[in-house]
Enzyme design. Structure first.
Site, PDB file in Angstrom:
ATOM      1  N   SER A 234     -29.065   2.580 -10.300  1.00  0.00           N
ATOM      2  CA  SER A 234     -29.741   3.189  -9.156  1.00  0.00           C
ATOM      3  C   SER A 234     -30.520   2.127  -8.402  1.00  0.00           C
ATOM      4  O   SER A 234     -31.018   1.176  -8.997  1.00  0.00           O
ATOM      5  CB  SER A 234     -30.673   4.301  -9.625  1.00  0.00           C
ATOM      6  OG  SER A 234     -32.010   3.836  -9.704  1.00  0.00           O
ATOM      7  N   LYS A 235     -30.599   2.327  -7.084  1.00  0.00           N
ATOM      8  CA  LYS A 235     -31.221   1.268  -6.291  1.00  0.00           C
ATOM      9  C   LYS A 235     -32.726   1.206  -6.517  1.00  0.00           C
ATOM     10  O   LYS A 235     -33.353   0.197  -6.249  1.00  0.00           O
ATOM     11  CB  LYS A 235     -30.853   1.376  -4.817  1.00  0.00           C
ATOM     12  CG  LYS A 235     -31.319   2.600  -4.118  1.00  0.00           C
ATOM     13  CD  LYS A 235     -30.896   2.511  -2.641  1.00  0.00           C
ATOM     14  CE  LYS A 235     -31.114   3.826  -1.958  1.00  0.00           C
ATOM     15  NZ  LYS A 235     -30.231   4.088  -0.853  1.00  0.00           N
ATOM     16  N   ARG A 236     -33.308   2.281  -7.037  1.00  0.00           N
ATOM     17  CA  ARG A 236     -34.743   2.232  -7.330  1.00  0.00           C
ATOM     18  C   ARG A 236     -35.023   1.459  -8.614  1.00  0.00           C
ATOM     19  O   ARG A 236     -36.010   0.784  -8.744  1.00  0.00           O
ATOM     20  CB  ARG A 236     -35.306   3.648  -7.445  1.00  0.00           C
ATOM     21  CG  ARG A 236     -35.954   4.134  -6.169  1.00  0.00           C
ATOM     22  CD  ARG A 236     -36.136   5.636  -6.159  1.00  0.00           C
ATOM     23  NE  ARG A 236     -34.851   6.327  -6.108  1.00  0.00           N
ATOM     24  CZ  ARG A 236     -34.293   6.976  -7.128  1.00  0.00           C
ATOM     25  NH1 ARG A 236     -34.883   7.034  -8.299  1.00  0.00           N
ATOM     26  NH2 ARG A 236     -33.131   7.579  -6.981  1.00  0.00           N
ATOM     27  N   ARG A 237     -34.122   1.551  -9.559  1.00  0.00           N
ATOM     28  CA  ARG A 237     -34.362   1.017 -10.891  1.00  0.00           C
ATOM     29  C   ARG A 237     -33.697  -0.337 -11.123  1.00  0.00           C
ATOM     30  O   ARG A 237     -34.222  -1.200 -11.804  1.00  0.00           O
ATOM     31  CB  ARG A 237     -33.788   2.031 -11.876  1.00  0.00           C
ATOM     32  CG  ARG A 237     -34.339   2.021 -13.239  1.00  0.00           C
ATOM     33  CD  ARG A 237     -33.830   3.219 -14.031  1.00  0.00           C
ATOM     34  NE  ARG A 237     -32.452   3.588 -13.712  1.00  0.00           N
ATOM     35  CZ  ARG A 237     -32.020   4.842 -13.666  1.00  0.00           C
ATOM     36  NH1 ARG A 237     -32.832   5.837 -13.889  1.00  0.00           N
ATOM     37  NH2 ARG A 237     -30.760   5.106 -13.372  1.00  0.00           N
TER      38      ARG A 237
END
Ligand code: GLU
Length: 469
Positions: A234-237
């Site tokens: 995921s782009k957040r993680r």
């Protein structure tokens, strides 16, 4: 039949490594089949699209070898809006879709339970087009939808479990499911190779193909890409942007080789292979359907190997963006006029064996170009102990009178200085290294001293000596 595949990213963010993997698989498949690769930008989410994301996709594809001008497109989904609306109208006219204005609350009030999908209330009460009327597809009550998938066999879905899904919103705009199908249809796509995340959409989309009277494509849902905790990247993680890897100094060759190993491997237990081997040997139907682990450490190791395999001249070229700072790559700590290409060339081969990403070149060579080294204070404290001042004095004295300023003489001279004090070379070198380069690790010390030159080396050793008073 000419094989036509497409890669259909949405320009809603940085280009993802998983997307790059799917693009490459499409690309190779088209090449192997003598087919056509179409690039379609799915730009219909006006709120989230930005032109710079589209540009980012084009340049990232270019970087990994899917170069502009060598494929069909880019086409833009927004250009096909007329076709999307016409298809929606056809589905309504033929009775395969109906208009409804139910909210979730309406459905819940009727069914008296938690919302478990649309209840079909307007199936026999078609409201017809109008503001706030969504168009729903009338799914078959019985039978199954069998998806022919090159990677997953024949996933089979029971039609009665597929709700009457929305194909156009209350404002008349078609949703992704329909637009995507209509585009594939008008572009003559024969094989849809895309991420596993879309598998749940596939029975619905195949029903739309059938309802629109066109033979559906062959599907291939390539495995989801996960991190070390088996979570979907995921782009957040996670670090997912291809651009981030590029900026850090991953080579495109290493990147695309690694990406192709997500769920597949070349013959003979090999992993690092020339691209031509991958193009020959890759088989879409051999791709493992299980989630593929994106192992950044392994990618890094790959990259190190790719770097070491470069001819030195190519390595020097490849380092340039980090030596000068271009585009989104930050400029190095030295001024452009301080850079000395000959000095860099003299140590390039030594650096090449030590770095795993190209950005690491900067801390390895900055001491050569800066007027004084960037001292790493932790390294300084750890190294400069009792006796370091006296040792530096002795080293300075010995180096001042050295006849030839070359790595070998420097080494034997410092070795002798250490021996007189009962010190091994490693211990003797450490304070000199910190004085001259500012760090405890780096390029081989004596070659570094040779390239740096006597004056600058001695000045730095004396300056360090003064700091120790
Ligand atoms: N635009 C969709 C996405 O980015 C593509 C879906 C597809 O490949 O069919 O996920």
């Amino acid at each position: 039949m000419t094989v036509r595949v497409r890669f259909a990213p949405s320009p809603t963010g940085m280009f993802h490594v998983g997307g790059a993997r799917s693009a490459l698989q499409n690309w190779i498949y088209a090449k192997q089949q003598g087919g056509v690769f179409v690039l379609r930008i799915e730009d219909t989410d006006a709120a989230r699209n930005k032109p710079e994301w589209t540009e980012g996709i084009l340049s990232a594809l270019d970087w990994i070898g899917i170069s502009r001008g060598s494929y069909e497109g880019p086409h833009f989904q927004s250009e096909n809006a007329g076709e999307h609306r016409a298809a929606a109208a056809r589905l309504h006219d033929s009775g395969r879709a109906y208009y409804c204005d139910c909210t979730r609350e309406d459905v819940q009030a009727r069914t008296g339970s938690q919302y478990q999908g649309y209840d079909g209330y307007h199936r026999d009460r078609d409201l017809g087009p109008g503001v706030g009327h969504a168009l729903r597809f009338r799914t078959p009550d019985e039978g199954t939808t069998v998806v022919v998938d090159l990677i997953r066999g024949e996933p089979t879905f029971e039609n009665r479990l597929i709700e009457d899904f929305v194909i156009a919103r209350g404002d008349g705009s078609p949703v992704f499911l329909l637009a995507n199908v209509v585009d594939d249809m008008t572009m003559g796509i024969t094989h849809v190779i895309r991420a596993e995340e879309h598998l749940p959409n596939t029975p619905k989309q195949q029903l739309l193909w059938d309802a629109l009277g066109v033979k559906p494509p062959v599907w291939a849902h390539v495995p989801v890409v996960v991190n070390e905790k088996r979570q979907k990247l995921s782009k957040r993680r996670d670090k997912v942007a291809l651009e981030a890897y590029r900026e850090e100094g991953y080579l495109a060759g290493a990147m695309r080789n690694y990406l192709m190993l997500l769920g597949w491997a070349p013959s003979g237990d090999r992993e690092i292979v020339p691209w031509s081997v991958i193009e020959d040997e890759f088989r879409l139907d051999e791709v493992n359907p299980s989630p593929a682990f994106f192992d950044e450490k392994k990618l890094r190791a790959f990259n190190g190997e790719y770097i070491r395999a470069l001819p030195v001249a190519e390595f020097i070229d490849a380092c340039q963006p980090w030596l000068t700072g271009t585009g989104t790559i930050a400029p190095p700590p030295w001024q452009p006029e301080e850079f000395d290409a000959d000095a860099f060339a003299a140590v390039a081969a030594l650096a090449q064996t030590r770095i795993t990403v190209l950005s690491e070149i900067v801390p390895n060579v900055d001491f050569l170009f800066l007027a004084s080294p960037l001292i790493d204070e932790a390294a300084w404290t750890k190294t400069m102990k009792d006796g370091s001042a006296e040792l530096l004095d002795a080293a300075v004295a010995a180096f001042e009178t050295l006849e030839s300023w070359d790595a070998e003489s420097l080494k034997s001279t410092l070795e002798a200085v250490g021996a007189e004090r009962g010190l091994k070379l490693g211990k003797t070198q450490a304070p000199v290294r910190v004085a001259v380069t500012g760090r405890t690790v780096g390029l081989p010390l004596f070659e570094s001293l040779e390239v740096l030159g006597r004056e600058r080396a001695l000045t730095r050793m004396r300056a360090a000596r003064l700091r120790l008073v």
